[in-house]
Design a protein around this motif. Structure first.
Motif, PDB file in Angstrom:
ATOM      1  N   ASN A  48       0.856  -1.333  -0.002  1.00  0.00           N
ATOM      2  CA  ASN A  48       0.020  -0.067  -0.124  1.00  0.00           C
ATOM      3  C   ASN A  48       0.747   1.283  -0.002  1.00  0.00           C
ATOM      4  O   ASN A  48       1.631   1.492   0.933  1.00  0.00           O
ATOM      5  N   LYS A  49       0.922   2.028  -0.937  1.00  0.00           N
ATOM      6  CA  LYS A  49       1.728   3.045  -1.193  1.00  0.00           C
ATOM      7  C   LYS A  49       1.480   4.216  -0.146  1.00  0.00           C
ATOM      8  O   LYS A  49       2.398   4.963   0.226  1.00  0.00           O
ATOM      9  N   LYS A  50       0.318   4.485   0.090  1.00  0.00           N
ATOM     10  CA  LYS A  50      -0.124   5.360   1.124  1.00  0.00           C
ATOM     11  C   LYS A  50       0.216   5.228   2.545  1.00  0.00           C
ATOM     12  O   LYS A  50       0.709   6.192   2.960  1.00  0.00           O
ATOM     13  N   GLU A  51       0.103   4.110   2.803  1.00  0.00           N
ATOM     14  CA  GLU A  51       0.510   3.509   4.199  1.00  0.00           C
ATOM     15  C   GLU A  51       1.980   3.632   4.238  1.00  0.00           C
ATOM     16  O   GLU A  51       2.769   4.180   5.189  1.00  0.00           O
ATOM     17  N   LEU A  52       2.823   3.216   3.306  1.00  0.00           N
ATOM     18  CA  LEU A  52       4.193   3.365   3.076  1.00  0.00           C
ATOM     19  C   LEU A  52       4.774   4.580   3.204  1.00  0.00           C
ATOM     20  O   LEU A  52       5.609   4.899   3.912  1.00  0.00           O
ATOM     21  N   PHE A  53       3.958   5.610   2.558  1.00  0.00           N
ATOM     22  CA  PHE A  53       4.486   7.014   2.424  1.00  0.00           C
ATOM     23  C   PHE A  53       4.399   7.702   3.727  1.00  0.00           C
ATOM     24  O   PHE A  53       5.088   8.422   4.561  1.00  0.00           O
ATOM     25  N   HIS A  54       3.119   7.200   4.543  1.00  0.00           N
ATOM     26  CA  HIS A  54       2.880   7.642   5.790  1.00  0.00           C
ATOM     27  C   HIS A  54       3.850   7.341   6.807  1.00  0.00           C
ATOM     28  O   HIS A  54       4.331   8.041   7.790  1.00  0.00           O
ATOM     29  N   LEU A  55       4.397   5.813   6.767  1.00  0.00           N
ATOM     30  CA  LEU A  55       5.358   5.615   7.706  1.00  0.00           C
ATOM     31  C   LEU A  55       6.817   6.216   7.259  1.00  0.00           C
ATOM     32  O   LEU A  55       7.448   6.481   8.197  1.00  0.00           O
ATOM     33  N   ALA A  56       7.017   6.306   6.135  1.00  0.00           N
ATOM     34  CA  ALA A  56       8.303   7.064   5.820  1.00  0.00           C
ATOM     35  C   ALA A  56       8.231   8.623   6.234  1.00  0.00           C
ATOM     36  O   ALA A  56       9.106   9.113   6.970  1.00  0.00           O
ATOM     37  N   LYS A  57       7.113   9.142   6.270  1.00  0.00           N
ATOM     38  CA  LYS A  57       7.013  10.482   6.895  1.00  0.00           C
ATOM     39  C   LYS A  57       6.984  10.325   8.424  1.00  0.00           C
ATOM     40  O   LYS A  57       7.755  11.666   9.017  1.00  0.00           O
ATOM     41  N   ILE A  58       6.392   9.443   9.110  1.00  0.00           N
ATOM     42  CA  ILE A  58       6.638   9.374  10.512  1.00  0.00           C
ATOM     43  C   ILE A  58       8.334   9.144  10.784  1.00  0.00           C
ATOM     44  O   ILE A  58       8.745   9.830  11.716  1.00  0.00           O
TER      45      ILE A  58
END
Length: 159
Positions: A48-58
């Motif tokens: 899931n790209k959205k979740e992966l981006f959210h985790l990278a942002k955190i």
């Protein structure tokens, strides 16, 4: 030297450039297959790209903090290197002691963040508070014990 199938092939000096080109091409080929393998895993797992981006942002904030900490130690080491040999040795000893004590706090904070995450998933705010404060108390106890056990010995040795 050229490493091929765990054997060392020696060429004369003028063949050195050819061996370096072969090593670079071999590394690029390995990198290509590694990326291709990751692409296959990506297609199979359907990340899931959205979740992966959210985790990278955190995680970006913690990663940048650690990067700047390492940069500060490197700059301090470079500054110590301009003073002389004894100062470099003293800096190395101080850095070893700081790294040793930092590992305690880092390990406890990692374990504490896992505990807090579990309790957050359960929406148990009382346990979150207890887990956070118990880790703070444990770090203070260990650091205080280290300071009061090592510091008197250092003072006795220097006087």
């Amino acid at each position: 030297l050229l490493f091929f199938k765990r054997r060392i092939i020696t060429w004369p000096l003028k063949g050195f450039k050819i061996s370096e080109i072969i090593k670079v091409l071999q590394s690029l080929l390995k990198l290509y297959f590694y990326i291709f393998k990751i692409r296959i895993i990506y297609l199979i797992c359907k990340i899931n790209k959205k979740e992966l981006f959210h985790l990278a942002k955190i995680g970006l904030n913690a990663g940048l903090q650690l990067t700047f900490e390492v940069a500060a130690f490197v700059i301090a080491g470079l500054m110590a290197g301009t003073f002389g040999k004894e100062q470099i040795d003293a800096h190395g000893i101080a850095l070893s002691i700081a790294a040793f004590t930092y590992m305690f706090a880092s390990g406890i904070s990692s374990a504490s963040s896992i505990r807090v995450g579990i309790y957050k998933a359960q929406d148990n705010w009382l346990e979150i508070k207890q887990a956070a404060f118990s880790s703070i108390k444990l770090v203070m106890l260990i650091m205080g014990g280290l300071i009061f056990s090592i510091l008197p010995q250092l003072i006795k040795k220097n006087s």
